[in-house]
Write a protein that holds these residues in place. Structure first.
Motif, PDB file in Angstrom:
ATOM      1  N   GLN A  69      -1.471  14.010   2.073  1.00  0.00           N
ATOM      2  CA  GLN A  69      -0.518  14.551   2.709  1.00  0.00           C
ATOM      3  C   GLN A  69       0.906  14.841   1.756  1.00  0.00           C
ATOM      4  OE1 GLN A  69      -0.130  15.744   5.654  1.00  0.00           O
ATOM      5  NE2 GLN A  69       1.540  14.940   6.928  1.00  0.00           N
ATOM      6  N   ALA A  70       1.179  13.854   0.855  1.00  0.00           N
ATOM      7  CA  ALA A  70       2.227  13.948  -0.077  1.00  0.00           C
ATOM      8  C   ALA A  70       1.949  15.211  -1.017  1.00  0.00           C
ATOM      9  CB  ALA A  70       2.583  12.825  -0.688  1.00  0.00           C
ATOM     10  N   ARG A  71       0.774  15.554  -1.384  1.00  0.00           N
ATOM     11  CA  ARG A  71       0.378  16.480  -2.270  1.00  0.00           C
ATOM     12  C   ARG A  71       0.432  17.784  -1.761  1.00  0.00           C
ATOM     13  NH1 ARG A  71      -4.373  13.631  -5.978  1.00  0.00           N
ATOM     14  NH2 ARG A  71      -2.820  12.534  -7.406  1.00  0.00           N
ATOM     15  N   ARG A  72      -0.057  17.761  -0.460  1.00  0.00           N
ATOM     16  CA  ARG A  72      -0.079  19.235   0.489  1.00  0.00           C
ATOM     17  C   ARG A  72       1.428  19.831   0.631  1.00  0.00           C
ATOM     18  NH1 ARG A  72      -5.328  18.648   4.533  1.00  0.00           N
ATOM     19  NH2 ARG A  72      -6.871  18.935   2.740  1.00  0.00           N
ATOM     20  N   ARG A  73       2.211  18.675   1.013  1.00  0.00           N
ATOM     21  CA  ARG A  73       3.408  19.056   1.385  1.00  0.00           C
ATOM     22  C   ARG A  73       4.514  18.974   0.337  1.00  0.00           C
ATOM     23  NH1 ARG A  73       4.916  18.210   7.410  1.00  0.00           N
ATOM     24  NH2 ARG A  73       2.854  18.258   8.326  1.00  0.00           N
ATOM     25  N   LYS A  74       4.077  18.744  -0.787  1.00  0.00           N
ATOM     26  CA  LYS A  74       4.756  18.601  -1.987  1.00  0.00           C
ATOM     27  C   LYS A  74       6.033  17.783  -1.905  1.00  0.00           C
ATOM     28  CE  LYS A  74       3.805  23.175  -3.549  1.00  0.00           C
ATOM     29  NZ  LYS A  74       2.489  23.263  -3.662  1.00  0.00           N
ATOM     30  N   ILE A  75       5.497  16.377  -1.268  1.00  0.00           N
ATOM     31  CA  ILE A  75       6.650  15.466  -1.196  1.00  0.00           C
ATOM     32  C   ILE A  75       6.713  14.388  -2.321  1.00  0.00           C
ATOM     33  CG2 ILE A  75       7.066  13.289   0.271  1.00  0.00           C
ATOM     34  CD1 ILE A  75       5.782  14.881   2.731  1.00  0.00           C
ATOM     35  N   PRO A  76       7.762  14.300  -2.881  1.00  0.00           N
ATOM     36  CA  PRO A  76       7.875  13.581  -4.193  1.00  0.00           C
ATOM     37  C   PRO A  76       7.554  12.128  -4.225  1.00  0.00           C
ATOM     38  CG  PRO A  76       9.995  13.800  -3.402  1.00  0.00           C
ATOM     39  CD  PRO A  76       9.136  14.459  -2.218  1.00  0.00           C
ATOM     40  N   LEU A  77       6.285  11.673  -3.688  1.00  0.00           N
ATOM     41  CA  LEU A  77       5.667  10.568  -3.888  1.00  0.00           C
ATOM     42  C   LEU A  77       5.312  10.091  -5.093  1.00  0.00           C
ATOM     43  CD1 LEU A  77       4.792   7.843  -2.020  1.00  0.00           C
ATOM     44  CD2 LEU A  77       2.560   8.999  -1.803  1.00  0.00           C
ATOM     45  N   SER A  78       5.880   8.886  -5.708  1.00  0.00           N
ATOM     46  CA  SER A  78       5.382   8.431  -7.060  1.00  0.00           C
ATOM     47  C   SER A  78       4.345   7.303  -7.044  1.00  0.00           C
ATOM     48  CB  SER A  78       6.700   8.187  -8.001  1.00  0.00           C
ATOM     49  OG  SER A  78       7.292   6.907  -7.299  1.00  0.00           O
ATOM     50  N   HIS A  79       4.543   6.659  -5.960  1.00  0.00           N
ATOM     51  CA  HIS A  79       3.486   5.703  -5.898  1.00  0.00           C
ATOM     52  C   HIS A  79       3.351   5.250  -4.447  1.00  0.00           C
ATOM     53  CE1 HIS A  79       1.299   1.901  -7.344  1.00  0.00           C
ATOM     54  NE2 HIS A  79       1.946   1.276  -6.513  1.00  0.00           N
ATOM     55  N   VAL A  80       1.888   4.727  -3.979  1.00  0.00           N
ATOM     56  CA  VAL A  80       1.433   4.359  -2.793  1.00  0.00           C
ATOM     57  C   VAL A  80       0.978   2.959  -2.747  1.00  0.00           C
ATOM     58  CG1 VAL A  80      -0.246   5.813  -2.400  1.00  0.00           C
ATOM     59  CG2 VAL A  80       0.731   4.737  -0.437  1.00  0.00           C
ATOM     60  N   GLU A  81       1.298   1.952  -2.108  1.00  0.00           N
ATOM     61  CA  GLU A  81       0.412   0.745  -2.090  1.00  0.00           C
ATOM     62  C   GLU A  81       0.332   0.274  -0.526  1.00  0.00           C
ATOM     63  OE1 GLU A  81       1.614  -2.426  -4.591  1.00  0.00           O
ATOM     64  OE2 GLU A  81       1.524  -3.891  -2.764  1.00  0.00           O
ATOM     65  N   VAL A  82      -0.892   0.038  -0.188  1.00  0.00           N
ATOM     66  CA  VAL A  82      -1.320  -0.250   1.097  1.00  0.00           C
ATOM     67  C   VAL A  82      -2.164  -1.513   1.206  1.00  0.00           C
ATOM     68  CG1 VAL A  82      -2.686   0.344   3.202  1.00  0.00           C
ATOM     69  CG2 VAL A  82      -1.550   2.175   1.822  1.00  0.00           C
ATOM     70  N   ALA A  83      -1.391  -2.720   1.883  1.00  0.00           N
ATOM     71  CA  ALA A  83      -1.990  -3.939   2.043  1.00  0.00           C
ATOM     72  C   ALA A  83      -2.663  -4.141   3.189  1.00  0.00           C
ATOM     73  CB  ALA A  83      -1.075  -5.126   1.443  1.00  0.00           C
ATOM     74  N   VAL A  84      -3.946  -4.490   3.459  1.00  0.00           N
ATOM     75  CA  VAL A  84      -4.385  -4.872   4.822  1.00  0.00           C
ATOM     76  C   VAL A  84      -4.920  -6.362   4.817  1.00  0.00           C
ATOM     77  CG1 VAL A  84      -6.277  -3.932   6.183  1.00  0.00           C
ATOM     78  CG2 VAL A  84      -4.806  -2.355   4.874  1.00  0.00           C
ATOM     79  N   SER A  85      -4.823  -6.792   6.027  1.00  0.00           N
ATOM     80  CA  SER A  85      -5.579  -8.152   6.180  1.00  0.00           C
ATOM     81  C   SER A  85      -6.136  -7.943   7.704  1.00  0.00           C
ATOM     82  CB  SER A  85      -4.487  -9.407   6.087  1.00  0.00           C
ATOM     83  OG  SER A  85      -3.958  -9.582   5.101  1.00  0.00           O
ATOM     84  N   TYR A  86      -7.312  -8.466   7.995  1.00  0.00           N
ATOM     85  CA  TYR A  86      -7.943  -8.538   9.333  1.00  0.00           C
ATOM     86  C   TYR A  86      -7.707  -9.898   9.842  1.00  0.00           C
ATOM     87  CZ  TYR A  86     -11.878  -8.664  12.193  1.00  0.00           C
ATOM     88  OH  TYR A  86     -12.890  -8.869  13.625  1.00  0.00           O
ATOM     89  N   HIS A  87      -7.409  -9.868  11.277  1.00  0.00           N
ATOM     90  CA  HIS A  87      -7.085 -10.883  11.983  1.00  0.00           C
ATOM     91  C   HIS A  87      -7.851 -11.100  13.215  1.00  0.00           C
ATOM     92  CE1 HIS A  87      -3.556 -11.814   9.484  1.00  0.00           C
ATOM     93  NE2 HIS A  87      -3.650 -10.565   9.411  1.00  0.00           N
ATOM     94  N   HIS A  88      -8.495 -12.175  13.801  1.00  0.00           N
ATOM     95  CA  HIS A  88      -9.078 -12.442  15.131  1.00  0.00           C
ATOM     96  C   HIS A  88      -7.800 -12.549  16.135  1.00  0.00           C
ATOM     97  CE1 HIS A  88     -13.088 -12.582  13.601  1.00  0.00           C
ATOM     98  NE2 HIS A  88     -12.732 -13.685  12.879  1.00  0.00           N
ATOM     99  N   SER A  89      -8.135 -12.074  17.161  1.00  0.00           N
ATOM    100  CA  SER A  89      -7.142 -12.201  18.342  1.00  0.00           C
ATOM    101  C   SER A  89      -7.335 -13.870  18.603  1.00  0.00           C
ATOM    102  CB  SER A  89      -7.616 -11.415  19.505  1.00  0.00           C
ATOM    103  OG  SER A  89      -6.779 -11.773  20.670  1.00  0.00           O
ATOM    104  N   GLY A  90      -5.917 -14.446  18.833  1.00  0.00           N
ATOM    105  CA  GLY A  90      -5.881 -15.842  19.306  1.00  0.00           C
ATOM    106  C   GLY A  90      -6.108 -15.769  20.782  1.00  0.00           C
ATOM    107  N   ASP A  91      -6.119 -14.955  21.595  1.00  0.00           N
ATOM    108  CA  ASP A  91      -6.164 -15.107  22.819  1.00  0.00           C
ATOM    109  C   ASP A  91      -7.528 -14.423  23.548  1.00  0.00           C
ATOM    110  OD1 ASP A  91      -5.586 -12.406  22.737  1.00  0.00           O
ATOM    111  OD2 ASP A  91      -3.858 -12.566  23.770  1.00  0.00           O
ATOM    112  N   GLY A  92      -8.459 -14.113  22.678  1.00  0.00           N
ATOM    113  CA  GLY A  92      -9.824 -13.562  23.181  1.00  0.00           C
ATOM    114  C   GLY A  92      -9.837 -12.030  23.265  1.00  0.00           C
TER     115      GLY A  92
END
Length: 163
Positions: A69-92
């Motif tokens: 998206q940044a490249r297509r729209r020529k947005i000056p993004l220099s760095h992206v970082e995405v952190a993800v964790s998976y969690h179980h629902s506590g209430d079923g």
């Protein structure tokens, strides 16, 4: 992609021997990696477990979608970082993925909003979102991540001692 005989090639393959060290070997495209987790002998094989691989898939797809998206729209993004964790629902209820996106660059509020909207267009996220909630925020610390080892130990697989 196809094999030499013209049959469709799978996107990923995981294999391993029962008498080995317990580590499974994975291949996705040209990448090779170890898959870890319980080895069935009371130990833990080295490598990313399936929940970590699933989280990495969502993180990779999100980062790639934002970058595109940044490249297509020529947005000056220099760095992206995405952190993800998976969690179980506590209430079923529905399980969830907690996703934290960090954007760097000379970005205005409108550009930042466009890139955060792109995070929700990620194809892997749309697929995972059918069975789990995906929350995007500034902090991934929403409780302990789901434990693949614990979940595997709860499966109704009988233990038979070979001796």
């Amino acid at each position: 992609m196809t094999n030499d005989d013209g049959t469709p090639r799978p996107q990923a393959v995981v294999a391993g021997d029962l008498d080995g060290a317990g580590t499974l070997n994975g291949r996705a495209g040209v990448s090779e990696f170890s898959v870890g987790g319980p080895d069935g002998r009371g130990g833990t094989a080295v490598g990313a477990n399936p929940y970590e691989l699933l989280s990495a898939s969502l993180a990779a797809c999100t980062a790639m979608t934002i970058r595109l998206q940044a490249r297509r729209r020529k947005i000056p993004l220099s760095h992206v970082e995405v952190a993800v964790s998976y969690h179980h629902s506590g209430d079923g209820g529905r399980d969830s993925f907690e996703r934290s996106v960090t954007l760097e660059g000379n970005l205005g509020n409108e550009e930042r909003a466009q890139l955060m909207q792109a995070a929700n267009m990620c194809p892997v996220g749309r697929t995972l979102g059918l069975s789990a909630d995906i929350r995007t925020n500034d902090n991934v610390g929403a409780g302990p991540a789901a434990s693949y080892d614990d979940d595997l130990s709860e499966l109704p697989i009988p233990y038979i001692d070979p001796d």
